[in-house]
Design an enzyme around this catalytic site. Sequence first.
Site, mmCIF file in Angstrom:
data_model
loop_
_atom_site.group_PDB
_atom_site.id
_atom_site.type_symbol
_atom_site.label_atom_id
_atom_site.label_comp_id
_atom_site.label_asym_id
_atom_site.label_seq_id
_atom_site.Cartn_x
_atom_site.Cartn_y
_atom_site.Cartn_z
ATOM 1 N N ASP A 62 46.589 10.770 7.302
ATOM 2 C CA ASP A 62 45.438 10.551 8.180
ATOM 3 C C ASP A 62 45.920 10.718 9.628
ATOM 4 O O ASP A 62 47.100 10.927 9.875
ATOM 5 C CB ASP A 62 44.802 9.188 7.913
ATOM 6 C CG ASP A 62 45.769 8.035 8.183
ATOM 7 O OD1 ASP A 62 46.870 8.288 8.708
ATOM 8 O OD2 ASP A 62 45.415 6.895 7.864
ATOM 9 N N ASP A 242 39.870 8.999 -1.317
ATOM 10 C CA ASP A 242 41.041 8.119 -1.310
ATOM 11 C C ASP A 242 40.538 6.709 -1.140
ATOM 12 O O ASP A 242 39.484 6.494 -0.538
ATOM 13 C CB ASP A 242 41.970 8.434 -0.126
ATOM 14 C CG ASP A 242 41.451 7.835 1.164
ATOM 15 O OD1 ASP A 242 40.489 8.405 1.723
ATOM 16 O OD2 ASP A 242 41.949 6.781 1.592
ATOM 17 N N CYS A 280 42.422 2.744 -22.864
ATOM 18 C CA CYS A 280 43.350 3.380 -21.920
ATOM 19 C C CYS A 280 44.645 3.745 -22.635
ATOM 20 O O CYS A 280 45.146 2.994 -23.473
ATOM 21 C CB CYS A 280 43.643 2.418 -20.763
ATOM 22 S SG CYS A 280 44.829 3.071 -19.572
ATOM 23 N N CYS A 282 47.521 4.441 -20.973
ATOM 24 C CA CYS A 282 48.663 4.297 -20.066
ATOM 25 C C CYS A 282 49.776 3.487 -20.731
ATOM 26 O O CYS A 282 49.545 2.769 -21.706
ATOM 27 C CB CYS A 282 48.240 3.674 -18.737
ATOM 28 S SG CYS A 282 48.205 1.877 -18.672
ATOM 29 N N CYS A 285 49.089 -0.298 -21.064
ATOM 30 C CA CYS A 285 48.136 -0.686 -22.117
ATOM 31 C C CYS A 285 48.724 -0.471 -23.516
ATOM 32 O O CYS A 285 48.359 -1.150 -24.463
ATOM 33 C CB CYS A 285 46.831 0.091 -21.960
ATOM 34 S SG CYS A 285 45.882 -0.475 -20.538
ATOM 35 N N HIS A 311 48.269 0.505 -14.274
ATOM 36 C CA HIS A 311 47.042 0.698 -15.053
ATOM 37 C C HIS A 311 45.873 1.127 -14.168
ATOM 38 O O HIS A 311 45.140 2.060 -14.506
ATOM 39 C CB HIS A 311 46.668 -0.569 -15.820
ATOM 40 C CG HIS A 311 45.265 -0.497 -16.316
ATOM 41 N ND1 HIS A 311 44.903 0.246 -17.426
ATOM 42 C CD2 HIS A 311 44.105 -0.965 -15.786
ATOM 43 C CE1 HIS A 311 43.598 0.198 -17.582
ATOM 44 N NE2 HIS A 311 43.087 -0.527 -16.598
HETATM 45 ZN ZN LIG Z 1 46.037 1.171 -18.970
#
Ligand SMILES: [Zn+2]
Length: 348
Positions: A62, A242, A280, A282, A285, A311
């Site tokens: 920025d 963002d 999820c 990930c 998880c 996560h």
């Molecule tokens: Zn997750």
Amino acid sequence: MFMPVGTAATVKGLTQDALEELGAGIILANTYHLYLRPGHELIRKLGGLHAFMAWRNAILTDSGGYQVFSLSELRKITDEGVRFRSHLDGSEHLLTPEKAAEIQLALGSDIAMVLDECIETPAPRDVAQAALKRTTDWARRARRYFLDSVSRNGNPQQWQFGIVQGATFADLRRESARQLLELDFPGYAVGGLAVGEPHEVTCEMAAEVTALLPKERPRYLMGVGRPEQLADYVARGIDMMDCVLPTRAARHACLYTSEGRVLIKNARYIEDQRPIDPNCKCSVCRRYTRAYLRHLFAAGEITAAILATHHNVRFYLDIMGQIREAITFGHLANFATELRARYVAGPA
Ligand SMILES: [Zn+2]
């Protein structure tokens, strides 16, 4: 694309390895913070921001303006720029459109933003109009500085984006967009939104602006948004976003899931053996339970923030993947409606 925020050349709670594993193609770094500490000249000397932080993917910086307006003390805005005192040590600095461009060239980010004037909202029309005029003047100076530097030193592999202002006045937004188009930026941002106005107004202003900006150039809505809102913005022609929300909320034990928010400190999760989000994929998880996450937060362990951030960022990047898929199959509007419905119905 969604850009996780890496204020001080780090996304809080995530290593660069983790960001790569999550598939983050681009992150945002804050010019104001890096200029004050460790300083852009040091980063230039050490090979630029990519080398300094050992990050191969893209970086957007920025202009520093937003932080000067929100964090620093004793700021004074003139046509020349904005004079301010550092929130770290009280030292005095002058940020001009040229200086903001110079700092970002030293950092070597892939996308640099021009300095714009950020105003408090809701703003009276005359205040918004004056800030718009100054933002255009500053954008012209920043563009000239950047192009002069390119012609002197070669192309630094950096894109400079303009920022459309105009508060919540549709005609001022259009005027700002038209003025910036004359400066021929390779991409355009929409600034000064999602600062307290209703979501519908944010969407309306974004739509006013994207209707005028070229489709083949990226259009970036700065500082948004909540997970259930991302598809709404994309539906209005926004390509880039963002927000600190996924990382900041994670540190405050707020987890985003496909079924709504999970406030993991809540007693109902003490014996909960399920993952944060059963849908999820990930690594957090796949491995840990809600009960364990809750314990880590209760005990004040730093691992709590690390796992929660991992996560949440994955959740945001997954939504963006689903949005891209929905665009491909032509059902983005349905996807946006379903996403919102799940959030309203989900656990608080
Ligand atoms: Zn997750």
